[in-house]
Write a protein that holds these residues in place. Structure first.
Motif, PDB file in Angstrom:
ATOM      1  N   LYS A  58       0.819  -1.204   0.000  1.00  0.00           N
ATOM      2  CA  LYS A  58       0.000   0.000   0.000  1.00  0.00           C
ATOM      3  C   LYS A  58       0.859   1.262   0.000  1.00  0.00           C
ATOM      4  O   LYS A  58       0.489   2.272  -0.598  1.00  0.00           O
ATOM      5  CB  LYS A  58      -0.939  -0.010   1.213  1.00  0.00           C
ATOM      6  CG  LYS A  58      -2.061  -1.016   1.078  1.00  0.00           C
ATOM      7  CD  LYS A  58      -2.821  -0.786  -0.215  1.00  0.00           C
ATOM      8  CE  LYS A  58      -3.708  -1.966  -0.565  1.00  0.00           C
ATOM      9  NZ  LYS A  58      -4.333  -1.785  -1.901  1.00  0.00           N
ATOM     10  N   GLN A  59       2.004   1.197   0.675  1.00  0.00           N
ATOM     11  CA  GLN A  59       2.911   2.349   0.643  1.00  0.00           C
ATOM     12  C   GLN A  59       3.407   2.603  -0.780  1.00  0.00           C
ATOM     13  O   GLN A  59       3.479   3.756  -1.231  1.00  0.00           O
ATOM     14  CB  GLN A  59       4.106   2.102   1.578  1.00  0.00           C
ATOM     15  CG  GLN A  59       3.751   2.146   3.049  1.00  0.00           C
ATOM     16  CD  GLN A  59       4.933   1.843   3.964  1.00  0.00           C
ATOM     17  OE1 GLN A  59       4.820   1.899   5.189  1.00  0.00           O
ATOM     18  NE2 GLN A  59       6.073   1.494   3.384  1.00  0.00           N
ATOM     19  N   GLU A  60       3.744   1.532  -1.499  1.00  0.00           N
ATOM     20  CA  GLU A  60       4.212   1.667  -2.881  1.00  0.00           C
ATOM     21  C   GLU A  60       3.110   2.222  -3.782  1.00  0.00           C
ATOM     22  O   GLU A  60       3.374   3.077  -4.639  1.00  0.00           O
ATOM     23  CB  GLU A  60       4.688   0.310  -3.393  1.00  0.00           C
ATOM     24  CG  GLU A  60       5.946  -0.198  -2.696  1.00  0.00           C
ATOM     25  CD  GLU A  60       6.252  -1.642  -3.056  1.00  0.00           C
ATOM     26  OE1 GLU A  60       5.467  -2.228  -3.839  1.00  0.00           O
ATOM     27  OE2 GLU A  60       7.261  -2.181  -2.555  1.00  0.00           O
ATOM     28  N   GLU A  61       1.886   1.744  -3.576  1.00  0.00           N
ATOM     29  CA  GLU A  61       0.772   2.248  -4.376  1.00  0.00           C
ATOM     30  C   GLU A  61       0.513   3.725  -4.089  1.00  0.00           C
ATOM     31  O   GLU A  61       0.237   4.505  -5.004  1.00  0.00           O
ATOM     32  CB  GLU A  61      -0.481   1.421  -4.095  1.00  0.00           C
ATOM     33  CG  GLU A  61      -0.394  -0.014  -4.585  1.00  0.00           C
ATOM     34  CD  GLU A  61      -1.602  -0.844  -4.179  1.00  0.00           C
ATOM     35  OE1 GLU A  61      -2.439  -0.323  -3.409  1.00  0.00           O
ATOM     36  OE2 GLU A  61      -1.720  -2.003  -4.628  1.00  0.00           O
ATOM     37  N   ALA A  62       0.609   4.110  -2.803  1.00  0.00           N
ATOM     38  CA  ALA A  62       0.394   5.513  -2.444  1.00  0.00           C
ATOM     39  C   ALA A  62       1.497   6.389  -3.026  1.00  0.00           C
ATOM     40  O   ALA A  62       1.232   7.503  -3.512  1.00  0.00           O
ATOM     41  CB  ALA A  62       0.348   5.661  -0.921  1.00  0.00           C
ATOM     42  N   ASP A  63       2.751   5.900  -2.996  1.00  0.00           N
ATOM     43  CA  ASP A  63       3.860   6.662  -3.574  1.00  0.00           C
ATOM     44  C   ASP A  63       3.685   6.834  -5.079  1.00  0.00           C
ATOM     45  O   ASP A  63       3.934   7.919  -5.637  1.00  0.00           O
ATOM     46  CB  ASP A  63       5.195   5.958  -3.289  1.00  0.00           C
ATOM     47  CG  ASP A  63       5.556   5.975  -1.814  1.00  0.00           C
ATOM     48  OD1 ASP A  63       4.970   6.790  -1.071  1.00  0.00           O
ATOM     49  OD2 ASP A  63       6.419   5.171  -1.405  1.00  0.00           O
ATOM     50  N   ALA A  64       3.248   5.756  -5.742  1.00  0.00           N
ATOM     51  CA  ALA A  64       3.038   5.825  -7.191  1.00  0.00           C
ATOM     52  C   ALA A  64       1.922   6.811  -7.534  1.00  0.00           C
ATOM     53  O   ALA A  64       2.028   7.595  -8.493  1.00  0.00           O
ATOM     54  CB  ALA A  64       2.723   4.444  -7.742  1.00  0.00           C
ATOM     55  N   ALA A  65       0.848   6.780  -6.735  1.00  0.00           N
ATOM     56  CA  ALA A  65      -0.265   7.698  -6.977  1.00  0.00           C
ATOM     57  C   ALA A  65       0.157   9.142  -6.751  1.00  0.00           C
ATOM     58  O   ALA A  65      -0.219  10.041  -7.510  1.00  0.00           O
ATOM     59  CB  ALA A  65      -1.445   7.336  -6.071  1.00  0.00           C
ATOM     60  N   ALA A  66       0.971   9.373  -5.704  1.00  0.00           N
ATOM     61  CA  ALA A  66       1.446  10.727  -5.427  1.00  0.00           C
ATOM     62  C   ALA A  66       2.356  11.220  -6.539  1.00  0.00           C
ATOM     63  O   ALA A  66       2.287  12.387  -6.955  1.00  0.00           O
ATOM     64  CB  ALA A  66       2.177  10.761  -4.092  1.00  0.00           C
ATOM     65  N   ALA A  67       3.215  10.324  -7.039  1.00  0.00           N
ATOM     66  CA  ALA A  67       4.125  10.710  -8.129  1.00  0.00           C
ATOM     67  C   ALA A  67       3.345  11.025  -9.402  1.00  0.00           C
ATOM     68  O   ALA A  67       3.639  11.994 -10.111  1.00  0.00           O
ATOM     69  CB  ALA A  67       5.125   9.588  -8.386  1.00  0.00           C
ATOM     70  N   ALA A  68       2.305  10.225  -9.677  1.00  0.00           N
ATOM     71  CA  ALA A  68       1.474  10.475 -10.854  1.00  0.00           C
ATOM     72  C   ALA A  68       0.723  11.793 -10.718  1.00  0.00           C
ATOM     73  O   ALA A  68       0.591  12.558 -11.682  1.00  0.00           O
ATOM     74  CB  ALA A  68       0.493   9.326 -11.055  1.00  0.00           C
ATOM     75  N   GLY A  69       0.242  12.076  -9.508  1.00  0.00           N
ATOM     76  CA  GLY A  69      -0.452  13.340  -9.279  1.00  0.00           C
ATOM     77  C   GLY A  69       0.452  14.537  -9.448  1.00  0.00           C
ATOM     78  O   GLY A  69       0.065  15.548 -10.041  1.00  0.00           O
TER      79      GLY A  69
END
Length: 434
Positions: free
Chosen positions: A413-424
């Protein structure tokens, strides 16, 4: 209104006295922390409490039942962070199960084996010669230590971590309501397609409630620390009387003069306070009263001093030493980077670094290394300690050894949140350029 005490704390007050005589175990005894550092009181969540009790019973069974236990927990609403038996080395998920993380080079690659040497991140093992394993002197994560729980909405799938509200006898968070499964209105999860404004309002409400109850818990702890200071003052007066009775007034006056006490303490006036103002200064001193009070909880934690070069460790509990395998003389005066190693996630390290720079509290799950190069999953929490003027005096870092299954869920979940933040961030940058 001000929420009441938790069930376990109320019992402790009745049997042991007033809140000022309690320790952190009494306050947080029935509390689990989510990966985000928020809290769930099990006494307010019967179903979660039952699941934890079931897990504790499973933990007393043989090691061969570990796989069955984790399967049962993964199907429920709560994945607790504890291990049925402490593992000597961490494992990562693979296509067919879990594979051990390779052992690193141990203390000789960190510089901690040499006094005053620069401390570095642990390096790889040289060739195939891995250091001899250092067994745990006692269980690295004990029942009274901080515990974490990965709460999955609805009890199915690997949903994003959620948390209940903290403390009191009022309502709990949405995740806790879903976990209880009771009632048509409270048990139903909010639809994923809800408006952004509704979700934002829910988050703000939760954060306000969490902040209010966190302040209450801190006030409760402060009262306990103040009581500790009063007891220390009483003990100091008794010591003064003993010195005078054995040495006489003349020699006692010389030994107990302010200059003599200041010289003995190194700098400042030590722990002896003659008025409330001085007592508050003593309370603010993390090297004395505050740490002595925290020590009663026997947690795995360190205290660092950002005013010194490289923000070194100035205090470490025996639990931390047992968990990592280092000795006190090896870690004092050193930066915590020796816990990092070849496969520690740099993104997690960056989050910790940013929290220190911003002076904010945060929690992250990451891979850490012991003195012998073996690994453990650490749900790490860091908090800033401030003086009466609001300036940061120290940082407290709490270590919680968690199971491979728990770490896999949280790190994903941390990796998914980091990926979403980077995409944003990327999307926002493109909009600005256009």
């Amino acid at each position: 209104g001000v929420p009441g005490l938790s069930a376990s704390t109320s019992v402790a007050v009745q049997t042991r006295g007033t809140p000022s005589t309690l320790n952190l175990d009494d306050i947080f005894g029935d509390c689990f922390f989510t990966p985000e550092g928020e809290a769930i009181f099990l006494s307010e969540n019967p179903q979660l409490q039952q699941q934890v009790q079931q897990q504790q019973q499973l933990n007393q069974q043989q090691q061969q039942q570990v796989q069955q236990q984790q399967q049962e927990l993964s199907q429920g609403a709560l994945l607790a962070s504890g291990e049925a038996a402490p593992s000597q080395n961490a494992s990562r998920p693979t296509g067919t199960g879990f594979a051990p993380v390779p052992q690193a080079g141990g203390i000789v690659t960190t510089g901690l084996h040499k006094p005053k040497a620069a401390v570095t991140v642990m390096g790889n093992a040289s060739g195939n010669a891995a250091p001899p394993a250092v067994p745990f002197a006692q269980a690295p994560q004990r029942p009274h230590h901080l515990q974490y729980a990965y709460v999955k909405a609805g009890g199915t799938g690997a949903q994003a971590p959620a948390s209940g509200r903290v403390g009191g006898s009022t309502s709990t968070g949405n995740a806790a309501k879903r976990a209880r499964g009771g009632g048509a209105s409270s048990g139903a999860a909010k639809p994923e397609g809800g408006s952004k404004a509704d979700r934002s309002k829910l988050v703000k409400e939760r954060n306000r409630e969490h902040a209010k109850r966190s302040r209450i818990r801190k006030k409760f702890l402060l009262e306990s620390l103040q009581q500790s200071v009063s007891l220390l003052k009483e003990e100091n007066e008794k010591l003064k009387s003993a010195i005078r009775s054995h040495l006489g007034d003349k020699e006692a006056d010389s030994l107990l003069s302010k200059q003599a006490l200041a010289d003995a303490a190194g700098a400042g006036g030590g722990l002896i306070a003659s008025n409330s103002s001085d007592a508050n200064k003593v309370l603010d001193d993390p090297d004395f009263s505050f740490i002595k009070a925290l020590q009663t909880a026997q947690q795995n934690f360190v205290v660092t001093d950002p005013s010194l070069p490289d923000n070194p460790i100035v205090y470490a509990t025996q639990g931390f030493l047992n968990l990592t395998g280092y000795t006190l003389d090896q870690v004092l005066g050193r930066n915590c980077r020796f816990l990092q190693g070849p496969e520690t996630d740099p993104n997690a390290v960056e989050k910790i670094r940013n929290a220190i720079e911003e002076g904010s509290d945060m929690s992250v799950c990451l891979l850490n290394y012991r003195v012998d190069g073996t690994t453990f999953w650490n749900q790490f929490f860091i908090a800033a300690l401030r003086d009466a003027g609001g300036s940061i005096t120290n940082y407290v870092g709490v270590q919680c050894k968690v199971s491979d299954q728990y770490a896999a869920s949280v790190c994903k979940k941390q990796e998914e949140a980091d990926a979403a933040a980077a995409a944003g961030s990327s999307s926002a940058g493109l909009k600005q350029e256009s």
